[in-house]
Scaffold this motif. Sequence first.
Motif, PDB file in Angstrom:
ATOM      1  N   GLY A   3     -14.248   8.306 -25.180  1.00  0.00           N
ATOM      2  CA  GLY A   3     -14.959   7.041 -25.031  1.00  0.00           C
ATOM      3  C   GLY A   3     -14.735   6.142 -26.231  1.00  0.00           C
ATOM      4  N   LEU A   4     -14.690   6.737 -27.422  1.00  0.00           N
ATOM      5  CA  LEU A   4     -14.426   5.969 -28.632  1.00  0.00           C
ATOM      6  C   LEU A   4     -12.956   5.590 -28.731  1.00  0.00           C
ATOM      7  N   MET A   5     -12.051   6.517 -28.361  1.00  0.00           N
ATOM      8  CA  MET A   5     -10.618   6.266 -28.474  1.00  0.00           C
ATOM      9  C   MET A   5     -10.183   5.064 -27.641  1.00  0.00           C
ATOM     10  N   PHE A  42      -6.259   4.974 -33.369  1.00  0.00           N
ATOM     11  CA  PHE A  42      -6.037   6.381 -33.038  1.00  0.00           C
ATOM     12  C   PHE A  42      -4.548   6.682 -32.908  1.00  0.00           C
ATOM     13  N   ALA A  43      -3.791   5.741 -32.345  1.00  0.00           N
ATOM     14  CA  ALA A  43      -2.347   5.943 -32.181  1.00  0.00           C
ATOM     15  C   ALA A  43      -1.656   6.106 -33.531  1.00  0.00           C
ATOM     16  N   MET A  44      -2.027   5.275 -34.495  1.00  0.00           N
ATOM     17  CA  MET A  44      -1.405   5.355 -35.819  1.00  0.00           C
ATOM     18  C   MET A  44      -1.785   6.628 -36.556  1.00  0.00           C
ATOM     19  N   VAL A  45      -3.069   6.908 -36.615  1.00  0.00           N
ATOM     20  CA  VAL A  45      -3.535   8.099 -37.335  1.00  0.00           C
ATOM     21  C   VAL A  45      -3.039   9.368 -36.644  1.00  0.00           C
ATOM     22  N   GLY A  46      -3.068   9.369 -35.311  1.00  0.00           N
ATOM     23  CA  GLY A  46      -2.577  10.530 -34.571  1.00  0.00           C
ATOM     24  C   GLY A  46      -1.104  10.782 -34.834  1.00  0.00           C
TER      25      GLY A  46
END
Length: 528
Positions: free
Chosen positions: A468-470, A480-484
């Motif tokens: 839900g946050l993502m 999230f895409a960058m950190v992931g």
Amino acid sequence: MIPLVITILAAYFAVMVGIGLYCRKNSTDVNGFVLGGRSVGPWLTAFAFGTSYFSAVIFVGYAGQFGWLFGMASTWAGLGNAFIGSLLAWNILGRRTRIMTQHLDAKTMPDYFGKRFESTGLKIVASLIVFVFLIPYTASLYNGLSSLFGLVFNIPYWVVILVMAILTGFYVIFGGYMATAINDFIQGIIMLFGIVAVILAVLSQNGGLLAASQKLSAVPAPGWTGGAFSSFFGPDPVFLFFVVMLTSLGTWGLPQMVGKFYAIKSENQIHKGTIISTVFAIIVAGGCYFLGGFGRLYADKIAYSASGKPLFDTIVPAMLSTLSPIIIAVVIVLVLSASMSTLSSLVLTSSSTFTLDVIKPASKKEMDEKKQVLIMRIFIVFFIIVSAIIAVFKDANPGVTFIAQMMGVSWGGLAGAFLAPYLYGLYWKGVTKGATIACFIWGTGLAITQFVISMAGVNVAAWGPFFGLMFKTSIHSGAFAMVGGLIIVPLVSLITPKMKKENVDSMFSCYDKVSTVKTTTSLPDEAN
């Protein structure tokens, strides 16, 4: 006021065109057209980096949106842009990018991926990602111009887009990167003085900084008795963190931003460029978001949707509408400068990438330098026309939301796919082709998923707290895409086939500097 604005714009346009014609001699081959012969100094490079970073999207869209949501705390986004997006980017990426790309003879980011990981397929895939995600981002640069020009001129929006597109295309087509860099320097100076003038005018209109802050502190927010929009972290610090991450760290993976490091003249110019770029970002980005923080003081002047939500692109224009004619004239030139500088960078990046990394490898016949430059010029025209058509179509059909949604995920998709493999590839010999592919899939996959969710109106809150946050907004999924990606690349690299050691060692040999120290013969020991 109209004669004053027309005079300023005419002088500005004449300078832009003149620079394009002047720089023709530096754009006869691919290296000169795309990279300015890798001889661009620190001032031009730093301003090119900054003006490509901050466009009308920042000044009109993001400043209004995040200023409305966070108040004065939105200034953190500007400071993040300065210290993470500029200072750290230059320190961590600048030197190694300049050295490695010259050693590999890589002229674009996809070209770097192809040569660093010895894969033509990887280069083509990266080029297609750039092509797909940069076009809607390019179209978004026209956002906000309509409402600003509406303050002065009673002309159709498509005319504004047409003028901007033609003039930008002219100097980029004729002068290439060098014309873009020189124009970016002039446009950057306009932006520096313009944003300072606007901030002083807005604060003065509201009784000064103290009085304006007191007015803002009285604006209510859900869950607050007062002071939410003048507090240190604002009413929603979690969302503010995601905004800072996406708008700051995201530049590390954007091809039009990283490409500036390819062209800087020499290694010792990077330190100067770092300082200049950071100061520029503090003033321009910090100033834009700080200005937007006072947007709620103009709540009675902005436009609202049928559901009662504020139209964020109208907030900054509403703030400016009551200012003096000379300030409005300065702002129009400021926003036009910001948009044209970013547009020129994006179309040059798109055309050079598509020509050098897709068209040239696919061509059965050998392409000489002149033909490659000609094809790039043709694609510059193509990208400008497509982006202008999308912008006009979006303005004429406000009910068509897919364009706006696609624009929103462009930044996150590019940065999510490219940031991690590019960064690790400069420093770590162990990065693999498989890890790079995995990150490409991860970044673009999240962006496309976010696009589908936004278009379908899916209630992601039902997916649980994490997902839900993502996928709450494109800001969240982009972060999230960058950190992931920073986690995925090293993990996948450990379990996928490694590149040949001798090949990787040869690539990284460019960082090795052998120094020979001349010594005199020492006196022999008594024992000898």
